[in-house]
Design an enzyme around this catalytic site. Structure first.
Site, PDB file in Angstrom:
ATOM      1  N   GLN A  93       0.846  -1.181   0.000  1.00  0.00           N
ATOM      2  CA  GLN A  93       0.000   0.000   0.000  1.00  0.00           C
ATOM      3  C   GLN A  93       0.886   1.237   0.000  1.00  0.00           C
ATOM      4  OE1 GLN A  93      -0.642   1.074   3.892  1.00  0.00           O
ATOM      5  NE2 GLN A  93      -0.596   3.088   2.889  1.00  0.00           N
ATOM      6  N   CYS A  94       0.477   2.256  -0.787  1.00  0.00           N
ATOM      7  CA  CYS A  94       1.180   3.545  -0.730  1.00  0.00           C
ATOM      8  C   CYS A  94       0.121   4.648  -0.718  1.00  0.00           C
ATOM      9  CB  CYS A  94       2.166   3.683  -1.894  1.00  0.00           C
ATOM     10  SG  CYS A  94       1.369   3.703  -3.513  1.00  0.00           S
ATOM     11  N   HIS A  95       0.391   5.784  -1.358  1.00  0.00           N
ATOM     12  CA  HIS A  95      -0.582   6.880  -1.353  1.00  0.00           C
ATOM     13  C   HIS A  95      -1.692   6.621  -2.368  1.00  0.00           C
ATOM     14  CE1 HIS A  95      -1.313  11.534  -1.609  1.00  0.00           C
ATOM     15  NE2 HIS A  95      -2.255  10.906  -0.933  1.00  0.00           N
ATOM     16  N   ILE A 106      -3.798   4.458   0.084  1.00  0.00           N
ATOM     17  CA  ILE A 106      -4.486   4.895   1.309  1.00  0.00           C
ATOM     18  C   ILE A 106      -5.584   5.901   0.956  1.00  0.00           C
ATOM     19  CG2 ILE A 106      -2.920   6.815   1.838  1.00  0.00           C
ATOM     20  CD1 ILE A 106      -3.169   5.988   4.807  1.00  0.00           C
TER      21      ILE A 106
END
Lengths: 86, 309
Positions: free
Chosen positions: B266-268, B295
């Site tokens: 998961q990242c931005h 996210i």
């Protein structure tokens, strides 16, 4: 986990490759192109006369081995290497 | 670094034990570097079987070979115990038509792959074949596992498989090796019909996971590691509960895990995390997910209490 290359300007590394090959094969004509750790070499020298492809390429790789050593070597890959006789 | 006698003897035993040995990055079905993939592609089309050694899995072999072969790069190809060359030389020999002689192999005899064609797919093939004047049905499976079903000319190296009554499929030798065990079906959906291929040889891929799917997994209590590939600065702004920062310690911990473990990255927005997820697939993990939309998507779809930034 990412790939790290020394970000020397591409031209400098091409010049370093050329100089290293000329030290080992003084009569050679060297075309070095590329950048970002990946280079293409065309080397013409009388030293390759009578030698097969493996031995000819070993002469070149031997000359630039110090630039290819270790995980953070400035030369990550020689994308293509051609050896010719004049 | 000098090559120890023990390592030299070990390498000698490997190259002597097999007629053709390729020292490469990755495996025959999943090469991890373009040069290795190129040589695998050439050999697959020529040889029914050859031995490969993944130098990424064994740093001692990787370093030792550079001295043993007096050759600084990979792949390295050996035949009959002797060094043949690296990727450039293999390509050159292949282009000159001299590779088979260099390897000391006769014309390849490739084992016919097992192919399962469903009745529906066979019916579609038969119908199409009626219009394919003199052409044969071909299946290509590239070294990157892209598929091509087409009508084309037969070639002398083709492997021919009878897949249904009166229906034959032609494959080049490399495709034949990669296709073994594949099921071909024809599925009609809202957008029209299409073939689906299910191939057990295909290496694992990153699976996309929607925020709702991740929420369901977490609710079920499915064992997984949620890996946040963002920076600590971004984690100070917003964080998904239970996620862990991918730092050197966590990477070390993950690489020591069973390759069947489920990992969710998961990242931005879901781009950086995809690259990280692919990296872990490259390390052999088979159940790797990328959180679509990152996210930000999680905040929009699942948990508005997580701030957007």
């Amino acid at each position: 986990m990412s790939h790290h290359h020394h970000d020397a300007p591409a031209g400098d590394m091409c010049a370093a490759l050329r100089a290293s090959i000329l030290t080992a094969l003084p009569d050679a004509q060297v075309e070095a192109t590329g950048g970002g750790g990946h280079y293409t070499l065309v080397v013409t020298s009388t030293a390759f006369a009578g030698k097969g492809m493996v031995d000819s390429q070993r002469l070149v790789y031997g000359a630039i081995a110090h630039l290819m050593k270790g995980d953070n070597a400035p030369v990550h890959a020689i994308d293509s290497l051609r050896t010719r006789t004049p | 670094m000098a090559l120890s006698e023990a390592l030299r003897a070990h390498l000698r035993s490997i190259v002597d034990a097999h007629h053709v040995v390729l020292f490469m990055k990755g495996t025959r079905l999943s090469p991890q570097c373009g040069f290795s993939a190129t040589v695998v592609g050439i050999l697959d089309a020529m040889l029914p079987a050859y031995h490969t050694v993944d130098v990424l899995a064994d740093p001692a072999v990787r370093d030792g070979l550079k001295d043993f072969s007096e050759w600084p790069t990979f792949p390295q190809l050996y035949a009959r115990g002797a060094f043949v060359g690296g990727a450039d030389i293999v390509k050159e020999l292949h282009a000159r038509g001299e590779l088979q002689a260099a390897l000391g192999v006769a014309e390849a005899t490739v084992k016919a792959p097992a192919l399962h064609v469903t009745a529906k797919a066979a019916a579609v093939f038969r119908e199409a074949a009626a219009d394919a004047d003199g052409l044969v049905l071909r299946l290509e499976v590239s070294s990157g596992f892209r598929y091509d079903l087409s009508f084309g000319d037969a070639t002398p190296l083709d492997v021919v498989v009878t897949v249904a009554d009166g229906l034959r499929m032609y494959l080049d030798p490399g495709s034949a090796y990669r296709a073994d065990g594949t099921t071909i079906d024809y599925v009609v959906g809202a957008q029209g019909g299409g073939f689906t291929l299910s191939n057990p040889n295909e290496p694992a891929k990153v699976k996309q996971l929607s925020p709702l799917q991740l929420e369901a997994m977490l609710k079920e209590g499915k064992p997984l590691t949620l890996v946040d590939v963002r920076t600590t600065t971004e984690r100070d702004l917003a964080v998904i509960e239970g996620s862990r920062l991918l730092d050197a310690a966590l990477e070390h911990e993950l690489l020591a895990m069973d390759r069947g473990a489920a990992l969710v990255f998961q990242c931005h927005h879901g781009v950086r995390s995809l690259a990280a997820a692919e990296h872990f697939v490259g390390h052999g993990f088979r159940e790797v997910y990328n959180l679509q939309g990152g996210i930000d998507g999680w905040s929009v779809t699942v948990d508005p209490d997580v701030p957007r930034y």
